[in-house]
Design a protein around this motif. Structure first.
Motif, mmCIF file in Angstrom:
data_model
loop_
_atom_site.group_PDB
_atom_site.id
_atom_site.type_symbol
_atom_site.label_atom_id
_atom_site.label_comp_id
_atom_site.label_asym_id
_atom_site.label_seq_id
_atom_site.Cartn_x
_atom_site.Cartn_y
_atom_site.Cartn_z
ATOM 1 N N TRP A 161 0.781 -1.229 0.000
ATOM 2 C CA TRP A 161 0.000 0.000 0.000
ATOM 3 C C TRP A 161 0.813 1.279 0.000
ATOM 4 C CZ3 TRP A 161 -0.602 -3.604 4.009
ATOM 5 C CH2 TRP A 161 -0.052 -3.242 5.236
ATOM 6 N N PRO A 219 6.885 -7.540 2.781
ATOM 7 C CA PRO A 219 6.117 -7.576 4.038
ATOM 8 C C PRO A 219 4.760 -6.902 3.944
ATOM 9 C CG PRO A 219 8.045 -6.153 4.254
ATOM 10 C CD PRO A 219 8.171 -6.851 2.938
ATOM 11 N N GLU A 220 4.623 -5.846 3.120
ATOM 12 C CA GLU A 220 3.299 -5.227 3.005
ATOM 13 C C GLU A 220 2.313 -6.212 2.375
ATOM 14 O OE1 GLU A 220 3.582 -1.295 1.229
ATOM 15 O OE2 GLU A 220 4.429 -0.454 3.057
ATOM 16 N N SER A 237 2.540 -9.480 2.502
ATOM 17 C CA SER A 237 2.299 -10.573 3.457
ATOM 18 C C SER A 237 1.404 -10.121 4.600
ATOM 19 C CB SER A 237 3.627 -11.101 3.996
ATOM 20 O OG SER A 237 4.407 -11.616 2.941
ATOM 21 N N ALA A 238 1.566 -8.866 5.046
ATOM 22 C CA ALA A 238 0.685 -8.358 6.106
ATOM 23 C C ALA A 238 -0.760 -8.374 5.624
ATOM 24 C CB ALA A 238 1.106 -6.943 6.518
ATOM 25 N N ARG A 239 -0.963 -8.053 4.358
ATOM 26 C CA ARG A 239 -2.324 -8.013 3.809
ATOM 27 C C ARG A 239 -2.912 -9.401 3.609
ATOM 28 N NH1 ARG A 239 -6.410 -8.868 2.155
ATOM 29 N NH2 ARG A 239 -7.839 -7.727 0.789
ATOM 30 N N ARG A 299 -1.790 -12.466 4.936
ATOM 31 C CA ARG A 299 -1.335 -13.512 5.849
ATOM 32 C C ARG A 299 -2.451 -14.486 6.204
ATOM 33 N NH1 ARG A 299 2.587 -11.912 10.840
ATOM 34 N NH2 ARG A 299 0.649 -11.087 11.668
ATOM 35 N N GLY A 346 7.754 -12.952 2.685
ATOM 36 C CA GLY A 346 7.476 -11.635 3.245
ATOM 37 C C GLY A 346 7.127 -11.652 4.721
ATOM 38 N N CYS A 347 6.780 -12.834 5.238
ATOM 39 C CA CYS A 347 6.486 -12.944 6.674
ATOM 40 C C CYS A 347 7.750 -12.971 7.510
ATOM 41 C CB CYS A 347 5.671 -14.216 6.956
ATOM 42 S SG CYS A 347 4.000 -14.151 6.295
ATOM 43 N N ILE A 378 10.676 -10.983 6.931
ATOM 44 C CA ILE A 378 11.583 -9.837 6.765
ATOM 45 C C ILE A 378 11.473 -9.010 8.034
ATOM 46 C CG2 ILE A 378 11.826 -7.652 5.516
ATOM 47 C CD1 ILE A 378 11.219 -9.250 2.968
ATOM 48 N N ASP A 379 12.615 -8.621 8.594
ATOM 49 C CA ASP A 379 12.498 -7.932 9.880
ATOM 50 C C ASP A 379 12.101 -6.472 9.670
ATOM 51 O OD1 ASP A 379 14.907 -6.080 10.471
ATOM 52 O OD2 ASP A 379 15.806 -7.884 9.619
ATOM 53 N N ALA A 380 11.441 -5.950 10.683
ATOM 54 C CA ALA A 380 10.844 -4.616 10.579
ATOM 55 C C ALA A 380 11.897 -3.531 10.417
ATOM 56 C CB ALA A 380 9.968 -4.341 11.801
ATOM 57 N N SER A 396 14.573 -3.723 8.637
ATOM 58 C CA SER A 396 14.889 -3.684 7.203
ATOM 59 C C SER A 396 13.786 -2.934 6.454
ATOM 60 C CB SER A 396 15.002 -5.101 6.637
ATOM 61 O OG SER A 396 15.987 -5.822 7.318
ATOM 62 N N TYR A 397 12.561 -3.230 6.811
ATOM 63 C CA TYR A 397 11.438 -2.525 6.204
ATOM 64 C C TYR A 397 11.551 -1.015 6.438
ATOM 65 C CZ TYR A 397 6.723 -0.689 5.683
ATOM 66 O OH TYR A 397 5.653 0.085 5.331
ATOM 67 N N LEU A 398 11.801 -0.639 7.684
ATOM 68 C CA LEU A 398 11.844 0.785 8.029
ATOM 69 C C LEU A 398 13.003 1.478 7.336
ATOM 70 C CD1 LEU A 398 10.813 0.378 11.733
ATOM 71 C CD2 LEU A 398 9.539 1.621 9.983
ATOM 72 N N ILE A 407 11.840 -8.269 15.187
ATOM 73 C CA ILE A 407 10.380 -8.261 15.045
ATOM 74 C C ILE A 407 10.084 -8.237 13.559
ATOM 75 C CG2 ILE A 407 8.365 -6.757 15.331
ATOM 76 C CD1 ILE A 407 9.442 -6.146 18.145
ATOM 77 N N ALA A 459 8.369 -7.624 9.949
ATOM 78 C CA ALA A 459 7.744 -6.416 9.396
ATOM 79 C C ALA A 459 6.227 -6.552 9.304
ATOM 80 C CB ALA A 459 8.339 -6.103 8.025
ATOM 81 N N LEU A 480 3.586 -3.842 10.584
ATOM 82 C CA LEU A 480 2.577 -3.240 9.711
ATOM 83 C C LEU A 480 1.170 -3.447 10.259
ATOM 84 C CD1 LEU A 480 4.280 -4.188 6.359
ATOM 85 C CD2 LEU A 480 3.836 -1.865 7.169
#
Lengths: 454, 454
Positions: A209, A308-309, A311-313, A315, A336-337, A339-341, A343-345, B339, B341, B345
């Motif tokens: 998103w 990860p976005e 995968s969050a959607r 999951r 995508g589940c 990947i550590d946050a 790295s995302y940030l 943690i 991602a 999210l």
């Protein structure tokens, strides 16, 4: 619809206004073309024939009563199958969502309807929009109308095929890393991804998103601009573009051609692209070259955001309908589940840095220019592409040059450059700065007009 | 500064305007008070005596020349040690940042200076603002002025101590999960966290950039409002608050008292809080109770956002200066690197859901009210707190009721309620809806005025 200029929004609109045709006749012609090449090209996953004809009838009656809703009044448009269309399935070409009926229209669909456009059906796409080839789909791959043994490109594959094959004058796609521009280039049409946020993504099944965009595919830059203007959020600069007129198209004075370090073009692509540049230079454009930086970090950041976005959607769906996803898409969702946050940030923070850096690198250019794809459309089933610089996966070949515009959120448009008779299409991308959608469309209209005159 | 109302911004300003004192004298009095209890309370980590006296002199000369910069002209203010102050160290009370000299003022510090305030020094804090006790600091724990064997609360511990001990009329703190309101409540002063974004966090060492807020600590609601108005970003509703006058304070007609399921208050806290509510009811407030929902998910979401955001910011420092972090903070930073991602999210998406849900739950109330802490300030070294509902860590006891306002981004203010002579302070929090800062401050001023009259 049989003259060479037929099939554009502009030509159809003129014919409608002058009473030379009706929306009913236009829709019927589209339905015949869809039907004629349906088995061969697999462009549509649903055709709303009855509803489209009813709407066309209403449009014709409105017109007879003196009501003109504007440039899209009575024009058929196709939707990628991830756009919500009230009462219809939105499957994103995934078996996991075969039962997903939309309660209401996506924002962009509602705007299309309000502008008088006729929704003619839903087009084939790469499952969940999670790939650039268009090969992975619950409906099977869409096929390139110029060579059905080749990919249409993805993920908005069916939308590009439908426009390229003359089934509709225009279609909507979504674009997370090139998904409007890749199939447009592979099929030889125009694809436009506006500035992030200029067109609402509400009601479009999300992939990622913060990277997702909505954009039109059409046969000409002006048609794409016409559609984009109708879709734009009020208050954006894009909202003022619908009246893009011939006299406002201006060739960009200074074109910065971006080279990707370590990525060499297929000879046929290079020849067509360089010939187009040489023509533009003769026409008075100042052509300069510069090398993009941080392209590897850009690619990694794009993955670290999208994975990860997505995968969050998805999951829960992954857990409950595991077997219903294509194995390739499933693997991406699984990855995508994990990947550590941080790295995302960091990837999100890279975007702001990268925008500053590209602004510096491209300072002094009116537009940034690059080939949309380093290859012509690969064959269906072809896993890798051989480039002079080495072998890359077909997926990477499709997305590598295009994801930059998604990371930056800047507007980008691809248009076909002249190729030899019978050769596969080659696309040229023009990239503008954030919010400069209208200037970009003006430049692109002038470039298109010049290249067609060559 | 010796009369009972002395030490407020309001009283000091009146004295300055009427020529009964000078900024030089005010600063000298503050410096004496800081010095007098420095070893005992450990409130300050740096005192800018010389610069403060010079600025006071300039303020006095300006006033003599007829220049009045407004309500903060010549008023001393202390800064938590994570605010950048040009040329001074910003250590956030971490040895890892002992050499970190600020190049320029934080946005809020620049606004303070422009408003004529005098920066008197930097206050002690929980290392990196990463904890609610104030116990972990390279300078050692700040101590509660009402009982130096007890915690001041954190993370803006020194700012609360400095205000409560009369060392300064007001101070700035930062608040990621209650860090302004916790020490304010524990020390018996007012602490205000405005709507997310109403005060810039630029130049404040981040802990978690989507949860971080800047807010004032002061002795009265009006003083906090005065400071907040000077700090507010132009265009926010908060920017209009600086003139909050006595006649605009209005008791809230309908108060919704939020109960946390599973969290029972210490008897002394409950008695003081309920007595205050009973008084408000007698004064005409309609007091209703409701149970908060999703408090466990809120807590987990807060952690899933703060941990990785902090780790993304401090990952290099953790690697290069591992031994310089306190072991507890180090462990938190390590944990935040692992943690995933998708959890992050989902936590971010929970915030929007939660805001909708709390809006529904609290529909019909002018303000939401709750005790700021379930306990009075625990003893230094005390790892857990025994509540009637069970044992919780001291950290959780401090943050549990306060993090809600950070997740929502809504404004919240704590003010002391009457307690028995010699008892430790008890704070009442009033929570408003996003953007309703001014209404919240008006309600709080009226509640404060009423409770002081009891």
């Amino acid at each position: 619809m049989s003259d060479p200029n037929g099939g554009t929004i502009r030509a159809t609109r003129e014919a409608l206004r002058e009473g030379r045709t009706t929306s009913q006749a236009v829709v019927q012609a589209c339905l015949r073309r869809i039907e004629a090449r349906h088995r061969e090209l697999n462009a549509f996953v649903a055709v709303h024939a009855e509803a489209a004809l009813e709407t066309a009838d209403r449009c014709d009656r409105e017109r007879a009563a003196g009501i003109d809703r504007g440039p899209l009044h009575g024009i058929p448009v196709a939707l990628k199958d991830n756009f919500d269309c009230a009462g219809e399935p939105t499957t994103a070409c995934s078996r996991a969502f075969r039962d997903n009926i939309a309660e209401r229209d996506a924002e962009s669909v509602a705007r299309l309807r309000a502008a008088g456009a006729i929704i003619i059906g839903k087009t084939n796409m790469h499952e969940l929009a999670y790939g650039g080839t268009g090969e992975v789909s619950s409906a099977g791959p869409a096929r390139n109308p110029l060579d059905p043994d080749r990919l249409a490109g993805g993920s908005s594959s069916g939308s590009a095929v439908a426009v390229a094959a003359g089934m509709v004058p225009a279609a909507l796609g979504s674009d997370t890393g090139g998904s409007v521009r890749i199939p447009a280039a592979a099929c030889g049409v125009v694809g436009f991804k506006p500035t992030l946020g200029a067109i609402s993504t509400r009601g479009v099944m999300p992939l990622s998103w913060t990277l997702d965009h909505v954009g039109p595919l059409a046969r000409t830059v002006r048609d794409a601009a016409c559609l984009a203007g109708a879709l734009a959020e009020p208050g954006t600069s894009l909202a003022a573009v619908s009246g893009l007129a011939a006299d406002t198209a201006v060739l960009p004075a200074r074109v910065g051609v971006a080279r990707f370090p370590g990525l060499a073009l297929e000879p046929a692509v290079e020849a067509a692209f360089e010939a187009a540049l040489a023509g533009l230079q003769q026409a008075g454009c100042d052509i300069a070259r510069f090398e993009l930086e941080h392209t590897r970090e850009a690619h990694v950041s794009w993955l670290a955001i999208m994975y990860p976005e997505a995968s969050a959607r998805y999951r829960e769906a992954l857990a409950s309908r595991y077997q219903d996803f294509d194995p390739a898409v499933r693997t991406q969702l699984e990855a995508g589940c994990h990947i550590d946050a941080t790295s995302y940030l960091r990837a999100q923070r890279f975007r702001a840095f990268y925008a500053r850096r590209i602004r510096e690198l491209a300072a002094g250019y009116d537009v940034i220019c690059m080939p949309t794809l380093p290859t012509v459309a690969p064959r269906i089933g072809q896993q890798t592409v051989e480039l002079p610089s080495g072998t890359v996966t077909t997926q990477d070949a499709m997305t590598f040059s295009n994801l930059t515009a998604n990371l930056l959120g800047w507007p980008a448009i691809t248009l076909p450059v002249p190729v030899q008779a019978g050769a596969m299409p080659v696309g040229m991308t023009l990239l503008g700065r954030s919010g400069d959608d209208v200037q970009l469309l003006r430049s692109a209209a002038a470039v298109e007009s010049f290249l067609r005159s060559c």
